[in-house]
Motif scaffolding. Structure first.
Motif, short mmCIF file in Angstrom:
data_model
loop_
_atom_site.label_atom_id
_atom_site.label_comp_id
_atom_site.label_asym_id
_atom_site.label_seq_id
_atom_site.Cartn_x
_atom_site.Cartn_y
_atom_site.Cartn_z
N ILE A 87 0.86 -1.18 0.00
CA ILE A 87 0.00 0.00 0.00
C ILE A 87 0.90 1.23 0.00
O ILE A 87 1.60 1.51 0.98
CB ILE A 87 -0.93 0.01 1.22
N LYS A 88 0.89 1.93 -1.14
CA LYS A 88 1.73 3.12 -1.27
C LYS A 88 0.85 4.35 -1.08
O LYS A 88 -0.09 4.60 -1.83
CB LYS A 88 2.37 3.15 -2.67
N VAL A 96 -2.79 0.43 -4.25
CA VAL A 96 -2.71 -0.90 -3.67
C VAL A 96 -2.22 -1.88 -4.72
O VAL A 96 -2.79 -1.96 -5.83
CB VAL A 96 -4.08 -1.35 -3.13
N THR A 97 -1.19 -2.63 -4.38
CA THR A 97 -0.68 -3.68 -5.26
C THR A 97 -0.81 -5.00 -4.53
O THR A 97 -0.13 -5.26 -3.54
CB THR A 97 0.80 -3.44 -5.63
N GLY A 98 -1.72 -5.84 -5.00
CA GLY A 98 -1.99 -7.10 -4.34
C GLY A 98 -3.45 -7.20 -3.96
O GLY A 98 -4.27 -6.33 -4.28
N SER A 99 -3.80 -8.25 -3.24
CA SER A 99 -5.20 -8.52 -2.91
C SER A 99 -5.50 -8.17 -1.46
O SER A 99 -4.60 -7.99 -0.64
CB SER A 99 -5.52 -10.00 -3.15
N GLY A 100 -6.80 -8.08 -1.14
CA GLY A 100 -7.24 -7.92 0.24
C GLY A 100 -7.47 -6.51 0.68
O GLY A 100 -7.95 -6.27 1.80
N ALA A 101 -7.14 -5.51 -0.13
CA ALA A 101 -7.30 -4.11 0.26
C ALA A 101 -7.74 -3.29 -0.93
O ALA A 101 -7.42 -3.60 -2.09
CB ALA A 101 -5.99 -3.56 0.82
N LYS A 102 -8.48 -2.23 -0.65
CA LYS A 102 -8.93 -1.31 -1.68
C LYS A 102 -8.73 0.12 -1.20
O LYS A 102 -8.87 0.41 -0.01
CB LYS A 102 -10.41 -1.54 -2.00
N ALA A 103 -8.43 0.99 -2.15
CA ALA A 103 -8.24 2.41 -1.84
C ALA A 103 -9.33 3.20 -2.53
O ALA A 103 -9.67 2.95 -3.70
CB ALA A 103 -6.87 2.89 -2.30
N SER A 104 -9.89 4.14 -1.80
CA SER A 104 -10.89 5.04 -2.35
C SER A 104 -10.62 6.43 -1.82
O SER A 104 -10.86 6.72 -0.64
CB SER A 104 -12.30 4.58 -1.97
N THR A 109 -9.14 0.42 2.82
CA THR A 109 -9.85 -0.58 3.61
C THR A 109 -9.26 -1.96 3.36
O THR A 109 -9.16 -2.41 2.21
CB THR A 109 -11.35 -0.60 3.25
N ILE A 110 -8.84 -2.62 4.45
CA ILE A 110 -8.30 -3.97 4.39
C ILE A 110 -9.41 -4.92 4.83
O ILE A 110 -9.95 -4.79 5.93
CB ILE A 110 -7.07 -4.11 5.31
N SER A 111 -9.78 -5.87 3.96
CA SER A 111 -10.93 -6.72 4.23
C SER A 111 -10.60 -8.20 4.32
O SER A 111 -11.50 -9.02 4.51
CB SER A 111 -11.99 -6.51 3.14
N ALA A 112 -9.34 -8.56 4.22
CA ALA A 112 -8.97 -9.97 4.28
C ALA A 112 -7.71 -10.15 5.11
O ALA A 112 -6.88 -9.24 5.25
CB ALA A 112 -8.75 -10.51 2.87
N THR A 121 3.10 8.85 2.46
CA THR A 121 2.40 9.81 3.31
C THR A 121 0.94 9.93 2.89
O THR A 121 0.64 10.05 1.69
CB THR A 121 3.07 11.19 3.22
N LEU A 122 0.08 9.89 3.90
CA LEU A 122 -1.34 10.15 3.69
C LEU A 122 -1.68 11.39 4.51
O LEU A 122 -1.68 11.36 5.74
CB LEU A 122 -2.16 8.95 4.15
N SER A 123 -1.94 12.51 3.82
CA SER A 123 -2.08 13.78 4.51
C SER A 123 -3.44 13.98 5.17
O SER A 123 -3.57 14.73 6.13
CB SER A 123 -1.80 14.94 3.54
N ASP A 124 -4.48 13.34 4.64
CA ASP A 124 -5.80 13.39 5.27
C ASP A 124 -6.57 12.15 4.84
O ASP A 124 -7.29 12.15 3.84
CB ASP A 124 -6.58 14.65 4.87
N GLY A 125 -6.37 11.08 5.59
CA GLY A 125 -7.00 9.82 5.24
C GLY A 125 -6.86 8.81 6.35
O GLY A 125 -6.31 9.10 7.42
N GLN A 126 -7.32 7.60 6.09
CA GLN A 126 -7.42 6.60 7.14
C GLN A 126 -7.19 5.21 6.57
O GLN A 126 -7.59 4.91 5.45
CB GLN A 126 -8.82 6.68 7.77
N VAL A 127 -6.54 4.37 7.39
CA VAL A 127 -6.41 2.96 7.07
C VAL A 127 -7.37 2.20 7.97
O VAL A 127 -7.26 2.27 9.20
CB VAL A 127 -4.97 2.46 7.26
N VAL A 128 -8.33 1.50 7.36
CA VAL A 128 -9.35 0.76 8.10
C VAL A 128 -9.13 -0.73 7.91
O VAL A 128 -8.97 -1.20 6.77
CB VAL A 128 -10.77 1.14 7.62
N VAL A 129 -9.11 -1.47 9.01
CA VAL A 129 -9.05 -2.93 8.96
C VAL A 129 -10.44 -3.45 9.31
O VAL A 129 -10.92 -3.24 10.42
CB VAL A 129 -8.00 -3.49 9.94
#
Length: 668
Positions: A87-88, A96-104, A109-112, A121-129
């Motif tokens: 996840i860059k 996202v490169t690979g499976s189990g996560a999506k970026a919007s 969001t990591i779902s697997a 760097t993510l200046s205004d965002g969130q990583v959700v598991v």
């Protein structure tokens, strides 16, 4: 979710510890509220309370390894690019490169289950598991900086277990804004810059900086474990929170928190709500408690530098209580600041919700090792149940008690140096069997069941409570203890038993207190005791003690540093001692004093011996003035400058069970 067997183990250990400590007093033991099982065990044990507490009350030592384990997945730091999802992070978006996560947009969001490597760097965002099948997730922070303006930077909404690895050689930052936006008015989660509703572990050798502007730094609603890493947290409220437990095996942790530094909060479920620390380096500056466990707190090792509530300089100004809890000087007495006591009480009520203790436990607090520098506005070590110190180096300055336990305080070893306190060591029962302990107190030095300290209502929402019971006992069987007290030196609202060790007391200069103060008896059968102080409330040891004691009262106060020298008729030194404060009485008990022996007491002069805390060993004593010659014909020999006398004519209140001493319960 996967749970370790430590909970069952901890429940058993809590029951055993509480049952052992419950024979202290029925009232304070039954106030332990760490869990339903703990409370019921306490109540049942209290109903069969016994006054024989010298050995049975000692709790078994509990180590971190007894209550928590770290499995291989929690310790694993290895990962490979071939089996991981990358996840860059790039400003307000992510790739996202690979499976189990999506970026919007700025949300990932990591779902697997799987391993996910985050960088950029993510200046205004969130990583959700959000893994609905409770699978395990491995997050690798590989030089990641994540900021969310209105929520948690990392939000673990659903998963089995989550491990965050701080990649070697990297610096990572998670931060949030001062306000959060929730879905509706009934929602209050997430509430931390890193927030997990699953078991969370942190490992690795990299660095993690957390800036929590909204509330807490790192929070887990289940278990929170720190295996390793460098973690630096600045938090608007608490630094690290694990609801069910916080367990730390190593790492370097720096916390600056407006609330508590490290805490566990579950007070309702059996075997949960505890903090266990095996090792690490901890620098904590907290507005409230440094490290706080709702149930048990266990420390096996580590280096701790804790400042709470701004330090001991911010401790509440207190006024010593007289007999029956009445403030000396009358109801309208003023404090050192000139404020009336009524006004001071009002101020205390206004701030009673603040607890600023160094180490605090609702259940048992156990220190099995470590190096501590604690500067606390409130108690340095505090337990609503038992405090046990087996090993460790503790340097403490407190605005209230140095060490406080509602039930049993046990010192079995280690080095304890309380450089500043209101009362030094306090408990319904206190046992000292080893170690080296030094206490400086503006009131009582060592205090058994010293009444109700209303200023400590912040300690779990209630004041310290002790009852007058025959089981209130100070037992000294070994160790080395020095006390410098402006109030009573050794104070037991019960009895004192001494069978070994060395105790040096530099007690009060005012006649409203005594170097020794007890309501029951003081039985001494071994060890070395010297207690110097004022003469107005003088007590010696009990008349039926098997070891002899002398109690000397001078007609005038002697100057601090003026030697007192006691020798037998053959010129052998029994004791040479230089009190550190002005004194008008001195009590000496030693195995070398024998009934039928003849002795001489001197004052002044000098010694060529080695001085340790005023006690001289070896060397030669010369130049003193003989005060009196006397013979020992009973357990306690009362002296004045004319020789052997009685307790009353000697100017003191006497010993032998406290007869003639201050009124029952007069000590604090």
């Amino acid at each position: 979710m996967k749970k370790n067997k430590f909970r069952e183990m901890l429940g058993v250990l809590l029951i055993c510890s509480v049952v052992l400590s419950a024979c202290s007093t029925s009232s304070q033991a039954s106030t332990t509220t760490t869990s339903a099982v703990t409370t019921s065990a306490t109540t049942a044990a209290a109903s069969s309370q016994s006054s024989d507490t010298t050995a049975a009350a000692l709790p078994a030592s509990v180590a971190v390894s007894d209550v928590v384990t770290f499995d291989e997945a929690e310790k694993a730091v290895a990962w490979s690019a071939e089996t991981s999802t990358t996840i860059k992070l790039n400003g307000t978006s992510a790739a996202v490169t690979g499976s189990g996560a999506k970026a919007s947009g700025g949300s990932v969001t990591i779902s697997a289950a799987g391993t996910y490597v985050l960088s950029g760097t993510l200046s205004d965002g969130q990583v959700v598991v959000d893994v609905q099948d409770d699978g395990d997730v491995h997050l690798v922070l590989n030089g990641a900086a994540i900021h969310d303006n209105d929520s948690a930077g990392i939000y673990i909404k659903e998963a089995g277990n989550v491990v965050i690895t701080l990649q070697e050689g990297t610096e990572n930052t998670i931060s949030d804004g001062e306000t959060y936006v929730f879905a509706d008015a009934a929602t209050d989660e997430p509430s931390a810059a890193i927030f997990s509703k699953a078991d969370l572990a942190i490992n690795g050798t990299g660095k993690l900086t957390v800036v929590a502007s909204y509330n807490d730094g790192i929070t887990s609603k289940d278990d929170l474990k720190i295996v390793s890493g460098t973690i630096d947290i600045t938090a608007a409220d608490d630094g690290i929170v694990g609801k069910d437990m916080v367990a730390i095996t190593d790492g370097t942790v720096t916390i600056k928190a407006e609330g508590d530094g490290i805490k566990s909060t579950n007070a309702t479920n059996e075997g949960r709500g505890f903090v266990a620390i095996a090792d690490g380096i901890f620098t904590i500056e907290a507005g409230n408690d440094g490290i706080q466990a709702e149930t048990a707190l266990i420390v096996d090792g580590g280096t701790f530098n804790l400042v709470t509530g701004g330090g001991s300089v911010n401790g509440e100004v207190k006024q010593e209580e007289g007999p029956g809890g009445m403030q000396r000087g009358g109801m309208n007495a003023t404090s050192a600041t000139g404020t009336s006591t009524d006004a001071a009480a009002t101020a205390a009520t206004a701030t009673e919700s603040t607890s600023a203790k160094g180490l605090k436990a609702g259940g048992d607090l156990t220190v099995n090792g470590g190096t501590f520098a604690i500067d606390s506005a409130d108690d340095a070590l505090h337990s609503n149940s038992n405090v046990t110190v087996t090993v460790g180096e503790l340097e403490m300055a407190s605005g209230d008690d140095g060490i406080h336990a509602d039930a049993l305080t046990t010192i079995a070893g280690g080095s304890i140096n309380i450089t500043k306190s209101y009362e030094g060591i306090e408990g319904a029962i206190i046992t000292i069997s080893g170690g080296e302990t030094h206490v400086v107190a503006s009131d009582d030095g060592i205090n058994v069941a010293g009444g109700s300290d209303e200023t400590s209502g912040a300690a779990g929402g209630r004041a310290d409570q002790f009852s007058a019971a025959s089981s209130n006992l100070l037992t000294i069987s070994g160790g080395y203890v020095t006390v410098d007290a402006a109030g009573d030196g050794l104070d037991s609202n019960g009895s004192i038993t001494m069978t070994g060790g060395t105790v040096i007391v530099n007690g009060p200069t005012g006649n409203g207190n005594g170097s020794l103060d007890y309501d029951g008896s003081f039985d001494i059968s071994g060890g070395t005791l010297v207690a110097a102080g004022s003469s107005g409330m003088l007590q010696a040891t009990a008349d039926d003690s098997s070891q002899s004691t002398i109690a000397m009262t001078f007609s005038q106060a002697q100057q601090a540093g003026a030697l007192v020298h006691l020798q037998d008729s053959d010129g052998n030194t029994i004791m040479t001692f230089a009190p550190s404060k002005n004194y008008q009485s001195i009590v000496i008990s030693s195995p070398e004093l024998a009934q039928g022996g003849s002795y001489t007491l001197y004052t002044g002069g000098s010694s060529t011996g080695s001085d340790a805390d005023g006690m001289y060993t070896d060397g030669a004593y010369t130049g003193g003035t003989k005060v009196t010659d006397f013979e020992i014909s009973s357990s306690v020999t009362w002296l004045n400058e004319s020789g052997v006398t009685t307790a009353s004519s000697g100017g003191g209140f006497g010993g032998g069970g406290g007869g003639g001493g201050r009124p029952q319960g007069g000590g604090r």
